[in-house]
Design a protein around this motif. Structure first.
Motif, PDB file in Angstrom:
ATOM      1  N   UNK A 292     -16.981  -5.974  -8.477  1.00 40.51           N
ATOM      2  CA  UNK A 292     -17.723  -4.935  -7.754  1.00 40.51           C
ATOM      3  C   UNK A 292     -17.321  -3.573  -8.315  1.00 40.51           C
ATOM      4  N   UNK A 293     -18.264  -2.607  -8.263  1.00 43.03           N
ATOM      5  CA  UNK A 293     -17.966  -1.238  -8.715  1.00 43.03           C
ATOM      6  C   UNK A 293     -17.137  -0.559  -7.620  1.00 43.03           C
ATOM      7  N   UNK A 294     -15.974  -0.034  -7.969  1.00 40.89           N
ATOM      8  CA  UNK A 294     -15.120   0.591  -6.955  1.00 40.89           C
ATOM      9  C   UNK A 294     -15.673   1.959  -6.555  1.00 40.89           C
ATOM     10  N   UNK A 295     -15.500   2.357  -5.293  1.00 42.97           N
ATOM     11  CA  UNK A 295     -15.961   3.685  -4.873  1.00 42.97           C
ATOM     12  C   UNK A 295     -15.233   4.793  -5.655  1.00 42.97           C
ATOM     13  N   UNK A 296     -15.914   5.916  -5.840  1.00 44.59           N
ATOM     14  CA  UNK A 296     -15.361   7.042  -6.616  1.00 44.59           C
ATOM     15  C   UNK A 296     -13.960   7.481  -6.200  1.00 44.59           C
ATOM     16  N   UNK A 297     -13.712   7.651  -4.870  1.00 41.66           N
ATOM     17  CA  UNK A 297     -12.368   8.117  -4.472  1.00 41.66           C
ATOM     18  C   UNK A 297     -11.270   7.144  -4.899  1.00 41.66           C
ATOM     19  N   UNK A 298     -11.584   5.839  -4.899  1.00 46.57           N
ATOM     20  CA  UNK A 298     -10.581   4.846  -5.322  1.00 46.57           C
ATOM     21  C   UNK A 298     -10.315   5.001  -6.817  1.00 46.57           C
ATOM     22  N   UNK A 299     -11.397   5.200  -7.583  1.00 47.50           N
ATOM     23  CA  UNK A 299     -11.226   5.390  -9.032  1.00 47.50           C
ATOM     24  C   UNK A 299     -10.375   6.621  -9.323  1.00 47.50           C
ATOM     25  N   UNK A 300     -10.610   7.682  -8.541  1.00 47.67           N
ATOM     26  CA  UNK A 300      -9.827   8.916  -8.745  1.00 47.67           C
ATOM     27  C   UNK A 300      -8.361   8.696  -8.405  1.00 47.67           C
ATOM     28  N   UNK A 301      -8.125   7.977  -7.298  1.00 48.40           N
ATOM     29  CA  UNK A 301      -6.750   7.688  -6.880  1.00 48.40           C
ATOM     30  C   UNK A 301      -6.029   6.860  -7.951  1.00 48.40           C
ATOM     31  N   UNK A 302      -6.763   5.913  -8.551  1.00 50.30           N
ATOM     32  CA  UNK A 302      -6.162   5.091  -9.604  1.00 50.30           C
ATOM     33  C   UNK A 302      -5.789   5.947 -10.815  1.00 50.30           C
ATOM     34  N   UNK A 303      -6.654   6.903 -11.165  1.00 46.41           N
ATOM     35  CA  UNK A 303      -6.348   7.779 -12.313  1.00 46.41           C
ATOM     36  C   UNK A 303      -5.105   8.619 -12.026  1.00 46.41           C
TER      37      UNK A 303
END
Ligand code: FE2
Ligand code: FE2
Length: 233
Positions: free
Chosen positions: A209-220
């Motif tokens: 599944x495509x992760x929500x934007x805030x999760x992607x930012x948190x991962x970065x």
């Protein structure tokens, strides 16, 4: 039966038998395998990789001290990333609901183990060692992996796909920043990059599944903290 990987724990050589990896594990098997895996990852040296080091016979360059230190810092970051990858894949595999996905994750974790061993070998050649915070990288990633896996396989696959995408971008930047002459480190990083891309593609094909934007930012952001710290510590 051939050994898929060998490593050393407390001075003893231990082999992982490839035939055992395809068997469906019981909860006790998983617990023991998880503890065993954590020990071998954290308790460097990791030992021999199952596949040949891509640096192979590539001649080592005469690097000056600052270049050597910089290359070692970057390879330490990559090693820390591989420690985290082990934690992540093992965390996912520990809670995966689908046997096929679990074995796909185990296969990827085996390749990640080779990456770890190659980075460690290069660090030794550069006269440096892995991050002193390895237990922390492993434990943190394991918890994140298991937590996303508990949400369901499509989310843990989504997490893998996004992680591998970010790792590819990060390895591309290392290929730009590694000393031009350091062909041995470059050969390792290039191979890792190709395989991380494949891991991401496999996760997408398996239904990520495509992760929500805030999760992607948190991962970065989390990755930034780890890479900045592991360069020095
Ligand atoms: Fe890797
Ligand atoms: Fe990977």
């Amino acid at each position: 039966m051939s050994a898929a990987a060998e490593y050393t724990v407390a001075g003893r050589r231990i082999a992982i038998l490839s035939g055992m990896q395809e068997r469906r594990l019981t909860p006790l098997d998983r617990l023991l395998a998880g503890a065993n895996n954590a020990l071998r990852i954290i308790g460097a040296p990791a030992g021999r990789s199952a596949r040949q080091n891509p640096a192979g016979d590539v001649p080592d360059a005469e690097l000056g001290d600052p270049q050597k230190r910089h290359a070692a810092g970057l390879m330490r970051v990559n090693h820390a990333g591989e420690v985290a990858a082990q934690g992540l894949y093992q965390g996912h595999a520990a809670v995966a609901r689908n046997a096929e996905i679990e074995s796909q994750m185990q296969r990827a974790a085996n390749e990640e183990f080779d990456h770890l061993a190659w980075c460690e070998q290069r660090l030794t050649e550069l006269g440096a060692g892995p991050s002193r915070l390895s237990p922390f990288w492993y434990a943190g990633a394991f918890v994140i992996g298991a937590a996303s896996g508990i949400l369901g396989d499509k989310w843990s696959l989504g997490f893998i796909a996004e992680t591998e995408k970010q790792v590819c971008a990060h390895l591309d930047s290392h290929l730009e920043h590694l000393p031009e002459d350091d062909a041995r480190s470059r050969a390792i990083v290039k191979r890792m990059r190709d395989e991380e891309e494949e891991h991401g593609e496999n996760a997408r094909n398996a239904g990520a599944a495509e992760l929500p934007d805030p999760v992607q930012r948190l991962m970065r952001l989390t990755a930034k903290v780890m890479t900045t710290t592991a360069y020095r510590l």
